[in-house]
Design an enzyme around this catalytic site. Structure first.
Site, PDB file in Angstrom:
ATOM      1  N   SER A 147      -4.093  -1.455   0.327  1.00  0.00           N
ATOM      2  CA  SER A 147      -3.044  -2.408   1.006  1.00  0.00           C
ATOM      3  C   SER A 147      -3.461  -3.762   1.097  1.00  0.00           C
ATOM      4  O   SER A 147      -4.577  -4.333   1.327  1.00  0.00           O
ATOM      5  CB  SER A 147      -2.491  -2.113   2.153  1.00  0.00           C
ATOM      6  OG  SER A 147      -1.714  -2.768   3.028  1.00  0.00           O
ATOM      7  N   HIS A 206      -5.031  -6.549   6.318  1.00  0.00           N
ATOM      8  CA  HIS A 206      -6.023  -5.659   5.559  1.00  0.00           C
ATOM      9  C   HIS A 206      -7.217  -6.673   5.124  1.00  0.00           C
ATOM     10  O   HIS A 206      -7.181  -7.855   5.469  1.00  0.00           O
ATOM     11  CB  HIS A 206      -5.267  -4.904   4.321  1.00  0.00           C
ATOM     12  CG  HIS A 206      -4.473  -3.810   5.104  1.00  0.00           C
ATOM     13  ND1 HIS A 206      -4.765  -2.518   5.016  1.00  0.00           N
ATOM     14  CD2 HIS A 206      -3.420  -3.854   5.794  1.00  0.00           C
ATOM     15  CE1 HIS A 206      -3.792  -1.715   5.583  1.00  0.00           C
ATOM     16  NE2 HIS A 206      -3.075  -2.423   6.058  1.00  0.00           N
ATOM     17  N   ASN A 247      11.108   0.132  -9.074  1.00  0.00           N
ATOM     18  CA  ASN A 247      10.143  -1.220  -9.692  1.00  0.00           C
ATOM     19  C   ASN A 247       9.524  -1.674  -8.433  1.00  0.00           C
ATOM     20  O   ASN A 247      10.007  -2.075  -7.554  1.00  0.00           O
ATOM     21  CB  ASN A 247      11.364  -2.150  -9.695  1.00  0.00           C
ATOM     22  CG  ASN A 247      10.748  -3.497  -9.955  1.00  0.00           C
ATOM     23  OD1 ASN A 247       9.653  -3.652  -9.927  1.00  0.00           O
ATOM     24  ND2 ASN A 247      11.635  -4.464 -10.261  1.00  0.00           N
ATOM     25  N   GLY A 289       0.834  -1.085   0.045  1.00  0.00           N
ATOM     26  CA  GLY A 289       0.081   0.028   0.046  1.00  0.00           C
ATOM     27  C   GLY A 289       0.880   1.272  -0.014  1.00  0.00           C
ATOM     28  O   GLY A 289       0.637   2.321  -0.635  1.00  0.00           O
ATOM     29  N   SER A 290       2.078   1.310   0.905  1.00  0.00           N
ATOM     30  CA  SER A 290       3.158   2.463   0.855  1.00  0.00           C
ATOM     31  C   SER A 290       3.425   2.545  -0.718  1.00  0.00           C
ATOM     32  O   SER A 290       3.370   3.919  -1.047  1.00  0.00           O
ATOM     33  CB  SER A 290       4.217   1.905   1.733  1.00  0.00           C
ATOM     34  OG  SER A 290       3.621   1.572   2.916  1.00  0.00           O
ATOM     35  N   ASP A 346      -7.555   0.944   4.030  1.00  0.00           N
ATOM     36  CA  ASP A 346      -8.159   0.218   5.075  1.00  0.00           C
ATOM     37  C   ASP A 346      -9.645   0.149   4.725  1.00  0.00           C
ATOM     38  O   ASP A 346     -10.518  -0.302   5.547  1.00  0.00           O
ATOM     39  CB  ASP A 346      -8.185   1.130   6.251  1.00  0.00           C
ATOM     40  CG  ASP A 346      -6.663   1.216   6.807  1.00  0.00           C
ATOM     41  OD1 ASP A 346      -5.816   0.385   6.394  1.00  0.00           O
ATOM     42  OD2 ASP A 346      -6.323   2.316   7.471  1.00  0.00           O
TER      43      ASP A 346
HETATM   44  C1  LIG Z   1      -4.255   4.046   5.810  1.00  0.00           C
HETATM   45  C2  LIG Z   1      -2.809   3.313   5.200  1.00  0.00           C
HETATM   46  N1  LIG Z   1      -2.241   3.464   4.200  1.00  0.00           N
HETATM   47  C3  LIG Z   1      -1.179   2.927   3.677  1.00  0.00           C
HETATM   48  C4  LIG Z   1      -0.631   1.633   4.501  1.00  0.00           C
HETATM   49  C5  LIG Z   1       0.462   0.979   3.945  1.00  0.00           C
HETATM   50  O1  LIG Z   1       0.025  -0.242   3.647  1.00  0.00           O
HETATM   51  P1  LIG Z   1       1.331  -1.274   3.348  1.00  0.00           P
HETATM   52  O2  LIG Z   1       1.568  -1.719   4.943  1.00  0.00           O
HETATM   53  O3  LIG Z   1       0.721  -2.468   2.691  1.00  0.00           O
HETATM   54  O4  LIG Z   1       2.552  -0.783   2.952  1.00  0.00           O
HETATM   55  C6  LIG Z   1      -1.358   1.317   5.649  1.00  0.00           C
HETATM   56  C7  LIG Z   1      -1.146   0.231   6.092  1.00  0.00           C
HETATM   57  O5  LIG Z   1      -1.512  -0.256   7.150  1.00  0.00           O
HETATM   58  C8  LIG Z   1      -2.438   2.173   6.013  1.00  0.00           C
HETATM   59  O6  LIG Z   1      -3.281   1.793   7.094  1.00  0.00           O
END
Ligand SMILES: Cc1ncc(COP(=O)(O)O)c(C=O)c1O
Length: 455
Positions: A236, A241, A309, A100-101, A215
């Site tokens: 994510s 999730h 990537n 998600g990041s 979320d």
């Molecule tokens: C609102 C929100 N954005 C982004 C992320 C990041 O997702 P990831 O852990 O897959 O990088 C999270 C992770 O919990 C999140 O709660």
């Protein structure tokens, strides 16, 4: 390596690949049946997680199948996952990515690429350049905020609401300045933002609207899935999730001019858009003349954006494909558990702030957030629940400006972040994930009630 022990792994000499594969997958399923089933719940002894992966034999069969295929990189399962998620969101494009990041990073970085300038229509939001501003809530997840900072943009912090835990929509318009170019906000713990207000503000001020839907898979506003309102939205697939593939994420792209650049940002910044294993999709692989490159320079090695990537492996995507079939059931169970808490904890209205939901919204809850009244020790509640083996979480980074890494970032703060501080000091959330059954929710609710009934 020595060959497999024939006693342990009898392989008939004439066994075909299909037969052997079917037998392996049946054994994998049997492994799931014997060793992966949830254990019976014993109140006070079993740990009640705030979240967790929920999976069946299908996920394990797909994962083992992808291993036997040994494609390794993004391949047939990744394509299938993208096609099905695109259909789920009725989006222009869906990109599978490794977290998600990464999805958030792609969204913000895409809007900063010189490449998009020639794709954008004459009117509407423009490319962002360093020094431009992005409005975002002070209570946030770090990697919603980080891409803004990493791209040289200035975050403009707006306070959040107690109860919804979302950015306060009524403060957004006043926070807009001459260099404000975007709004980027999460649907916090799965509770939809007021999309009527956000879309209206974004439209009237020519702002990019980015949703962090990490979320909130399956949540709706006015009957429409969140993630389909903004120009782009992120997801994510980390195990906490709504669906998981271990590490994983996705970008929902709702705006045609952004499709190619966002894909390029994921795929090294290249101009070529061939799917995995393909060559010459454009029919001109050796016929382009782009930038200052010599004519005919291989399109596969032509870079039109400053990319990364961030792709998934096919093993991850294989798990994701099986999880898609569970979305409706998962959302149903999350809502059931959330409603159960709401009903059991309703009597605590004076002691806690219960979740507040916009009348047009149907959350796909990530958790059940509560804020204790002033004067009540939130940390004592956390210890009380953790002692009863009930996991709790804080609302992510709280007021993120108070986090050690963010104290000296370049920023603008709109108004006072009073509620964001209150959320940091007085809020927690407890789990509603699909692995929790009504008796588990009752146990957790009993313990919360017992905390407030202590004399
Ligand atoms: C609102 C929100 N954005 C982004 C992320 C990041 O997702 P990831 O852990 O897959 O990088 C999270 C992770 O919990 C999140 O709660």
């Amino acid at each position: 390596m020595p060959p497999a022990d024939p006693q342990r792994l009898p392989i008939a000499a004439d066994e075909t690949e299909a037969e052997l594969r079917a037998r392996i997958l049946d054994l994998v399923e049997e492994h799931w049946r014997r060793f992966h089933q949830p254990k019976p719940f014993v109140p006070g002894e079993s740990r009640l997680s705030y979240a967790g992966r929920v999976y069946g034999p299908e996920e394990m069969r797909n994962l083992a199948g992808a291993t036997l295929d040994f494609w390794l990189t993004s391949g047939p399962y990744a394509l299938q996952f993208e096609a099905r998620m695109k259909e789920f969101f009725d989006a222009r494009r869906f990109l599978a990515v490794n977290s998600g990041s990464s999805a958030n990073l792609i969204m913000i970085s895409t809007l900063c690429q010189e490449e998009i300038v020639r794709r954008l229509p004459k009117t509407g939001p423009r490319r962002m350049v360093p020094g431009d501003e992005v409005i975002t809530p002070a209570v946030t997840f770090p990697t919603t905020l980080n891409p803004i900072i990493q791209n040289g943009l200035i975050p403009v912090f707006v306070d959040c609401e107690l109860g919804t835990y979302n950015i306060d929509p009524d403060q957004i318009e006043a926070a807009i300045g001459p260099r404000t170019r975007a709004i980027f906000a999460p649907h916090t713990v799965g509770n939809p933002l007021d999309m009527d207000k956000l879309c209206d503000i974004a439209r009237r001020h020519d702002l990019w609207l980015l949703e962090d839907g990490c979320d909130a898979l399956g949540a709706t506003f006015d009957g429409k899935l969140v993630g389909t309102f903004g120009h782009m939205s992120s997801l994510s697939f980390y195990p906490a999730h709504h669906i998981t593939m271990g590490e994983g994420g996705g970008v929902v792209i709702n705006d045609i001019p952004l499709m190619k650049t966002a894909t390029s940002m994921r795929d090294w910044g290249r101009d070529c858009y061939c799917e995995p294993g393909m060559n010459d999709t454009c029919g001109r692989r050796f016929g382009w003349q782009l930038g200052d490159l010599p004519k005919g320079y291989d399109h596969k090695y032509t870079y039109s954006s400053i990319g990364y990537n961030l792709k998934v492996s096919d093993m991850q995507a294989a798990v994701g494909v099986a999880q898609i079939d569970r979305i409706a059931d998962f959302v149903f169970r999350r809502r059931r558990n959330f409603a159960h808490f709401q009903q059991r904890l309703g009597e605590l209205a004076g002691d806690i702030i219960l979740p507040v939901v916009h009348p047009k919204a149907e959350p796909s809850p990530f958790g059940f957030p509560i804020t204790v009244a002033e004067g009540i020790d939130r940390n004592a509640l956390v210890r009380w629940l953790e002692d009863a083996k009930i996991e709790t979480r804080l609302v992510f980074g709280g007021n993120i400006l108070r986090q050690p890494g963010y104290r000296s970032i370049e920023k603008r703060v709109h108004g006072e972040l009073v509620n964001s501080d209150a959320i940091m000091n007085r809020s927690i959330f407890i789990g509603v994930y699909p692995g929790l059954t009504p008796d588990m929710i009752d146990y957790a609710a009993d313990r919360v009630l017992a905390f407030f009934r202590r004399t």
